[in-house]
Design a protein around this motif. Structure first.
Motif, short mmCIF file in Angstrom:
data_model
loop_
_atom_site.label_atom_id
_atom_site.label_comp_id
_atom_site.label_asym_id
_atom_site.label_seq_id
_atom_site.Cartn_x
_atom_site.Cartn_y
_atom_site.Cartn_z
N ASP A 394 0.80 -1.23 0.00
CA ASP A 394 0.00 0.00 0.00
C ASP A 394 0.83 1.28 0.00
O ASP A 394 0.30 2.38 0.13
N GLY A 395 2.15 1.14 -0.14
CA GLY A 395 3.00 2.32 -0.29
C GLY A 395 3.27 3.10 0.97
O GLY A 395 3.71 4.26 0.89
N ASP A 396 3.05 2.52 2.16
CA ASP A 396 3.30 3.25 3.40
C ASP A 396 4.65 2.92 4.00
O ASP A 396 4.93 3.27 5.16
N ASP A 397 5.50 2.26 3.23
CA ASP A 397 6.86 1.88 3.66
C ASP A 397 6.84 0.89 4.82
O ASP A 397 7.84 0.75 5.54
N LYS A 398 5.73 0.18 5.00
CA LYS A 398 5.63 -0.83 6.04
C LYS A 398 5.18 -2.14 5.39
O LYS A 398 4.09 -2.21 4.82
N PRO A 399 5.99 -3.20 5.44
CA PRO A 399 5.59 -4.47 4.82
C PRO A 399 4.28 -4.98 5.40
O PRO A 399 4.04 -4.91 6.61
N ASP A 400 3.40 -5.49 4.52
CA ASP A 400 2.11 -5.99 4.96
C ASP A 400 1.72 -7.29 4.26
O ASP A 400 0.60 -7.77 4.42
N ALA A 401 2.65 -7.86 3.49
CA ALA A 401 2.31 -9.05 2.72
C ALA A 401 3.53 -9.95 2.60
O ALA A 401 4.67 -9.54 2.84
N PHE A 402 3.27 -11.21 2.21
CA PHE A 402 4.33 -12.20 2.00
C PHE A 402 4.64 -12.31 0.51
O PHE A 402 3.73 -12.41 -0.32
N SER A 403 5.90 -12.32 0.17
CA SER A 403 6.29 -12.51 -1.23
C SER A 403 6.06 -13.95 -1.65
O SER A 403 6.08 -14.88 -0.83
N PHE A 404 5.81 -14.13 -2.94
CA PHE A 404 5.47 -15.44 -3.49
C PHE A 404 6.06 -15.58 -4.88
O PHE A 404 6.08 -14.63 -5.66
N GLY A 405 6.55 -16.78 -5.21
CA GLY A 405 7.09 -17.02 -6.54
C GLY A 405 6.75 -18.41 -7.06
O GLY A 405 6.69 -19.38 -6.30
N ALA A 406 6.50 -18.50 -8.35
CA ALA A 406 6.19 -19.78 -8.99
C ALA A 406 6.72 -19.77 -10.41
O ALA A 406 6.90 -18.71 -11.02
N ARG A 407 6.98 -20.95 -10.93
CA ARG A 407 7.36 -21.11 -12.33
C ARG A 407 6.23 -21.83 -13.06
O ARG A 407 5.49 -22.62 -12.47
N PHE A 408 6.10 -21.56 -14.35
CA PHE A 408 5.03 -22.18 -15.11
C PHE A 408 5.43 -22.33 -16.57
O PHE A 408 6.40 -21.73 -17.04
N SER A 409 4.68 -23.14 -17.28
CA SER A 409 4.76 -23.20 -18.73
C SER A 409 3.34 -23.35 -19.26
O SER A 409 2.42 -23.67 -18.50
N GLY A 410 3.16 -23.06 -20.53
CA GLY A 410 1.81 -23.11 -21.08
C GLY A 410 1.80 -23.58 -22.51
O GLY A 410 2.75 -23.34 -23.27
#
Length: 421
Positions: A394-410
């Motif tokens: 939300d741009g308030d310089d305070k972390p509020d969420a967890f980062s997430f990463g995935a790989r995919f193909s289609g």
């Protein structure tokens, strides 16, 4: 092809991730979670454990580069990290700009392909959907080798993926990635990319990328897995008629690489708790458009596009996750003492497991889903991770969420219409 002016696409989006998959308490499906109470030792593992093997996709190339790697960046304005795309022939080097500044890169002058969707040429195929891609492989990355550097510190961020990698190694949880891809193979999880205003498979400064949930158009799902199938879009993919829920703010193709940013997505993770509603924000995807004999991109209405080396990054709102867990717990009759499974502690800005010993004892003979929610390996472990937020959404310089990463193909997917119409 002339550069197309950038335009803002309104996101009519509420994409929800069912992180811990199987229906909470009322379902007959049996997600597996350990009752092992030794969860405290797992905290450090989240930081260092490589978790489950996230590189099993046959067509997905492992990438461990960070934003500090060599090569030329191909990010959109305000995009400051992620994997490197390498040198680009015949394309001027672009420089990252501050958020909101216009693109400064030059695209080669290429002619649009014939009948690119949408087309008003009566000799071109008709249809309501552009070319499509079916995500036939989706793998949560169980370490920090992917997929984006959210805080710009030179290291890729993937706390939630690392957490899932750790959880997958706990007895009773099962392999989350195996559950996901098993559901894909039988058509239970169908995610479709649809391309509009994509006029060239290698260079296009602006296109519209939409994500739909769908289903195969007939009972034989086999052809869909190899790029020869037809699909229908599920109606709940729309906020209202004609307004898709899940669309990216910006998307482009440069030297055959697709990059889309500014999305919010819902994806189901079968095998744990289907009724957990989670929002993935700040979503960005990066993938290569396949250019091989028999897999050439067909950009006409109902055409097909193959993708490889796909990466998806996003941020999962912490409060939404724990509110959803509490909501799922309301269906468990064995939980009688705690008004909510997790209680928020404002002093430490974290959540703690609020279940009583009696709740835990009663739930040992309840449904599998309720056993999982009440087990220390779930309740205490997740509570201990609740203050590990690492993304500011939300741009308030305070972390509020967890980062997430995935790989995919289609593989190529021809989208024929909306189910039920």
């Amino acid at each position: 092809m002339k550069n197309k002016p950038m335009k803002n696409h309104t996101l009519a989006v509420l994409l929800i991730f069912a992180l811990l998959g199987g229906a909470a308490c009322s379902s007959d499906e049996t997600g597996q979670v350990s009752n092992n109470s030794d969860s405290n030792n797992s905290v450090n593992n989240v930081q260092d454990n490589n978790g489950s093997d996230a590189n099993s996709s046959a067509d997905v190339e492992e990438e461990t580069d960070t934003s500090s790697s060599g090569g030329e960046d191909t990010d959109l304005p305000g995009d400051t990290g992620g994997s490197d795309a390498g040198p680009k022939a015949d394309v001027e080097e672009e420089t990252d700009t501050d958020p909101g500044e216009p693109e400064v890169e030059e695209y080669p002058d290429v002619e649009p392909v014939d009948c690119a969707f949408p087309s008003d040429d009566e000799n071109c195929p008709a249809g309501d959907f552009g070319a499509g891609t079916f995500l036939n492989e989706f793998t949560i990355v169980g370490d920090r080798s992917c997929c984006y550097d959210f805080d710009g510190n030179g290291s890729l961020d993937n706390f939630l993926g690392s957490l899932i990698g750790t959880v997958s190694n706990l007895p009773g949880f099962g392999d989350v990635n195996a559950n996901i891809n098993a559901a894909i193979q039988v058509g239970e999880l169908v995610y479709l990319f649809e391309y509009s205003e994509l006029e060239h498979p290698k260079f296009d400064s602006e296109l519209t990328l939409t994500v739909y949930e769908g289903r195969g158009s007939d009972e034989d799902f086999g052809p869909n897995l190899v790029g020869a199938g037809d699909f229908e879009v599920l109606p709940h993919s729309y906020e209202m008629p004609g307004v898709p829920k899940w669309q990216f703010e910006q998307a482009r193709v440069l030297n055959g690489e697709l990059l889309a940013t500014g999305g919010r997505l819902r994806i189901s993770f079968p095998g744990m708790l289907d009724e957990i509603d989670l929002i993935l924000e700040k979503v960005r995807i990066r993938a290569k458009i396949v250019d091989e004999t028999g897999k050439e991109a067909d950009l006409k209405a109902g055409g097909r596009v193959w993708l490889t080396q796909g990466e998806l990054a996003g941020a999962l709102d912490r409060d939404t996750l724990f509110e959803s867990l509490n909501e799922a717990g309301k269906g468990c009759e064995c939980i009688q003492d705690a008004e909510a499974i997790f209680a928020y502690n404002s002093t430490h800005d974290s959540y703690t497991c609020a279940l009583s010993s009696a709740d835990k004892t009663r739930c040992r003979t309840a449904s599998v889903e309720c056993q999982n929610l009440a087990a220390d390996a779930t309740c205490m472990f997740l509570g201990l991770q609740s203050n590990k937020v690492d993304v500011d959404t939300d741009g308030d310089d305070k972390p509020d969420a967890f980062s997430f990463g995935a790989r995919f193909s289609g593989v190529g997917a021809s989208i024929q219409g909306i189910a039920g119409e």
